[in-house]
Design a protein around this motif. Structure first.
Motif, PDB file in Angstrom:
ATOM      1  N   ARG A  71      58.137  33.577  32.424  1.00  0.00           N
ATOM      2  CA  ARG A  71      57.852  32.565  33.569  1.00  0.00           C
ATOM      3  C   ARG A  71      56.602  31.920  33.604  1.00  0.00           C
ATOM      4  N   ARG A  72      55.702  32.877  33.384  1.00  0.00           N
ATOM      5  CA  ARG A  72      54.081  32.427  33.483  1.00  0.00           C
ATOM      6  C   ARG A  72      53.435  33.956  33.008  1.00  0.00           C
ATOM      7  N   VAL A  73      52.112  33.348  32.767  1.00  0.00           N
ATOM      8  CA  VAL A  73      51.179  34.547  32.563  1.00  0.00           C
ATOM      9  C   VAL A  73      49.847  34.225  33.288  1.00  0.00           C
ATOM     10  N   THR A  74      49.687  35.340  34.109  1.00  0.00           N
ATOM     11  CA  THR A  74      48.159  35.113  34.977  1.00  0.00           C
ATOM     12  C   THR A  74      47.168  36.256  34.603  1.00  0.00           C
ATOM     13  N   PRO A  75      46.094  35.919  34.154  1.00  0.00           N
ATOM     14  CA  PRO A  75      45.200  37.122  34.002  1.00  0.00           C
ATOM     15  C   PRO A  75      44.782  37.967  35.234  1.00  0.00           C
ATOM     16  N   LEU A  76      44.866  39.072  35.103  1.00  0.00           N
ATOM     17  CA  LEU A  76      44.798  40.104  36.383  1.00  0.00           C
ATOM     18  C   LEU A  76      43.229  40.947  35.910  1.00  0.00           C
ATOM     19  N   THR A  77      42.624  40.869  36.959  1.00  0.00           N
ATOM     20  CA  THR A  77      41.120  41.652  36.570  1.00  0.00           C
ATOM     21  C   THR A  77      41.169  43.019  37.801  1.00  0.00           C
ATOM     22  N   ILE A  78      41.015  43.927  37.447  1.00  0.00           N
ATOM     23  CA  ILE A  78      40.964  45.239  38.296  1.00  0.00           C
ATOM     24  C   ILE A  78      39.714  45.506  38.644  1.00  0.00           C
ATOM     25  N   CYS A  79      39.280  45.571  39.858  1.00  0.00           N
ATOM     26  CA  CYS A  79      37.860  45.935  40.264  1.00  0.00           C
ATOM     27  C   CYS A  79      37.665  46.948  41.202  1.00  0.00           C
ATOM     28  N   ARG A  80      36.619  47.605  41.277  1.00  0.00           N
ATOM     29  CA  ARG A  80      36.336  48.483  42.515  1.00  0.00           C
ATOM     30  C   ARG A  80      36.359  47.890  43.674  1.00  0.00           C
ATOM     31  N   GLY A 112      44.322  26.524  36.287  1.00  0.00           N
ATOM     32  CA  GLY A 112      44.297  27.947  36.021  1.00  0.00           C
ATOM     33  C   GLY A 112      44.173  28.830  37.259  1.00  0.00           C
ATOM     34  N   HIS A 113      44.953  30.029  36.971  1.00  0.00           N
ATOM     35  CA  HIS A 113      45.014  31.113  38.140  1.00  0.00           C
ATOM     36  C   HIS A 113      44.412  32.472  37.743  1.00  0.00           C
ATOM     37  N   LEU A 114      43.868  33.272  38.435  1.00  0.00           N
ATOM     38  CA  LEU A 114      43.552  34.400  38.324  1.00  0.00           C
ATOM     39  C   LEU A 114      43.804  35.309  39.390  1.00  0.00           C
ATOM     40  N   ILE A 115      44.164  36.720  39.052  1.00  0.00           N
ATOM     41  CA  ILE A 115      44.412  37.609  40.222  1.00  0.00           C
ATOM     42  C   ILE A 115      43.316  38.723  40.106  1.00  0.00           C
ATOM     43  N   LEU A 116      42.593  38.916  41.263  1.00  0.00           N
ATOM     44  CA  LEU A 116      41.494  39.923  41.310  1.00  0.00           C
ATOM     45  C   LEU A 116      42.537  41.079  42.254  1.00  0.00           C
ATOM     46  N   CYS A 117      42.213  42.331  41.846  1.00  0.00           N
ATOM     47  CA  CYS A 117      42.882  43.362  43.049  1.00  0.00           C
ATOM     48  C   CYS A 117      41.845  44.627  42.622  1.00  0.00           C
ATOM     49  N   THR A 118      41.958  45.264  43.560  1.00  0.00           N
ATOM     50  CA  THR A 118      41.078  46.536  43.485  1.00  0.00           C
ATOM     51  C   THR A 118      41.956  47.708  42.903  1.00  0.00           C
ATOM     52  N   LEU A 119      41.181  48.678  42.198  1.00  0.00           N
ATOM     53  CA  LEU A 119      41.850  49.902  41.862  1.00  0.00           C
ATOM     54  C   LEU A 119      42.635  50.370  42.812  1.00  0.00           C
ATOM     55  N   ALA A 120      42.142  50.603  44.255  1.00  0.00           N
ATOM     56  CA  ALA A 120      42.942  51.280  45.164  1.00  0.00           C
ATOM     57  C   ALA A 120      44.133  50.566  45.431  1.00  0.00           C
ATOM     58  N   PHE A 121      44.153  49.267  45.522  1.00  0.00           N
ATOM     59  CA  PHE A 121      45.266  48.374  45.574  1.00  0.00           C
ATOM     60  C   PHE A 121      46.435  48.771  44.558  1.00  0.00           C
ATOM     61  N   MET A 122      46.029  48.596  43.203  1.00  0.00           N
ATOM     62  CA  MET A 122      46.832  49.037  42.328  1.00  0.00           C
ATOM     63  C   MET A 122      47.449  50.539  42.412  1.00  0.00           C
ATOM     64  N   ARG A 123      46.592  51.265  42.878  1.00  0.00           N
ATOM     65  CA  ARG A 123      47.052  52.803  43.150  1.00  0.00           C
ATOM     66  C   ARG A 123      48.184  52.986  44.091  1.00  0.00           C
ATOM     67  N   ARG A 137      38.194  45.308  33.540  1.00  0.00           N
ATOM     68  CA  ARG A 137      38.925  44.701  32.436  1.00  0.00           C
ATOM     69  C   ARG A 137      39.846  43.735  32.949  1.00  0.00           C
ATOM     70  N   THR A 138      40.300  42.599  32.092  1.00  0.00           N
ATOM     71  CA  THR A 138      41.315  41.704  32.407  1.00  0.00           C
ATOM     72  C   THR A 138      42.513  41.968  31.732  1.00  0.00           C
ATOM     73  N   ILE A 139      43.730  42.052  32.097  1.00  0.00           N
ATOM     74  CA  ILE A 139      44.914  42.252  31.432  1.00  0.00           C
ATOM     75  C   ILE A 139      45.934  41.113  31.680  1.00  0.00           C
ATOM     76  N   PRO A 140      47.019  40.692  30.721  1.00  0.00           N
ATOM     77  CA  PRO A 140      47.611  39.552  31.137  1.00  0.00           C
ATOM     78  C   PRO A 140      48.647  40.304  32.179  1.00  0.00           C
ATOM     79  N   TYR A 141      49.024  39.523  33.275  1.00  0.00           N
ATOM     80  CA  TYR A 141      50.050  39.761  34.237  1.00  0.00           C
ATOM     81  C   TYR A 141      51.205  38.840  34.045  1.00  0.00           C
ATOM     82  N   ILE A 142      52.342  39.507  33.258  1.00  0.00           N
ATOM     83  CA  ILE A 142      53.292  38.417  32.869  1.00  0.00           C
ATOM     84  C   ILE A 142      54.576  38.425  33.609  1.00  0.00           C
ATOM     85  N   TRP A 143      54.769  37.115  34.174  1.00  0.00           N
ATOM     86  CA  TRP A 143      56.104  37.105  35.023  1.00  0.00           C
ATOM     87  C   TRP A 143      57.276  36.810  33.843  1.00  0.00           C
ATOM     88  N   VAL A 144      58.341  37.665  34.198  1.00  0.00           N
ATOM     89  CA  VAL A 144      59.477  37.628  33.021  1.00  0.00           C
ATOM     90  C   VAL A 144      60.740  37.389  33.781  1.00  0.00           C
TER      91      VAL A 144
END
Length: 186
Positions: A71-80, A112-123, A137-144
């Motif tokens: 459906r869409r791909v959004t870059p996701l960067t995980i930050c402290r 364009g869009h970008l997602i920023l989230c903390t490591l704590a959020f991901m945890r 690092r930035t990884i693809p967040y892929i809506w399927v």
């Protein structure tokens, strides 16, 4: 002819404007029940689609769900921490899209869009130890459309979770490239 809307985009656009479902209904001149149905994933009539597009100042195509498996791909960067990256992107002219959690924000710049989230959020959703290696690092967040079908391209997912945001996601890795595959739960 009924059309499938991108319900996540519809909800995101409504929330980005700070509107309740009642407010979107009033602005679009649709019923609240119709807004609720469409955000739940029910099909829309061409008239409803046109009313929503006008109310949200978007093209009709922007609200229609794509036909393919992705459906869409959004870059996701995980930050402290989000403070420095948030300031950087705002300084570049990005608009912030607030979420219900202070550990995650969306950013929009042009189309364009970008997602920023903390490591704590991901945890909060993932337990995989490899997440630590993804900080800054930035990884693809892929809506399927179908997580199960999308995972077929990977030998085995590293972790599959149901998130606090009502998505089912798989953390995957192939040849050193990490990604998150996500589908919206009904």
């Amino acid at each position: 002819m009924l059309l499938r809307l991108d319900r996540a985009r519809l909800r995101s656009e409504r929330r980005k404007r700070g509107w309740s479902q009642d407010q979107l209904a009033a602005i679009s001149r649709l019923s609240v029940r119709t807004i609720q149905r469409l955000e739940r994933g029910d099909a829309a009539t061409p008239t409803s689609l046109a009313a929503l597009a006008l109310a949200l100042s978007l093209s009709e195509a922007a609200l229609v769900a794509p036909d393919g498996p992705v459906r869409r791909v959004t870059p996701l960067t995980i930050c402290r921490d989000l403070d420095a990256p948030r300031r950087l992107y705002i300084g570049l002219g990005f608009d912030v899209i607030e979420t219900d959690d202070s550990g995650c924000i969306g950013l929009k710049g042009g189309s364009g869009h970008l997602i920023l989230c903390t490591l704590a959020f991901m945890r909060g959703d993932y337990a995989h130890p490899g997440l630590d290696d993804l900080v800054d690092r930035t990884i693809p967040y892929i809506w399927v459309r179908s997580l199960d079908a999308a995972m077929a391209g990977y030998a085995s997912p590293l972790e599959v979770v149901e998130t606090r945001a009502s998505t089912r996601e798989a953390l995957v890795e192939r040849h050193g490239q990490w990604a998150i595959l996500a589908e919206t739960l009904p």
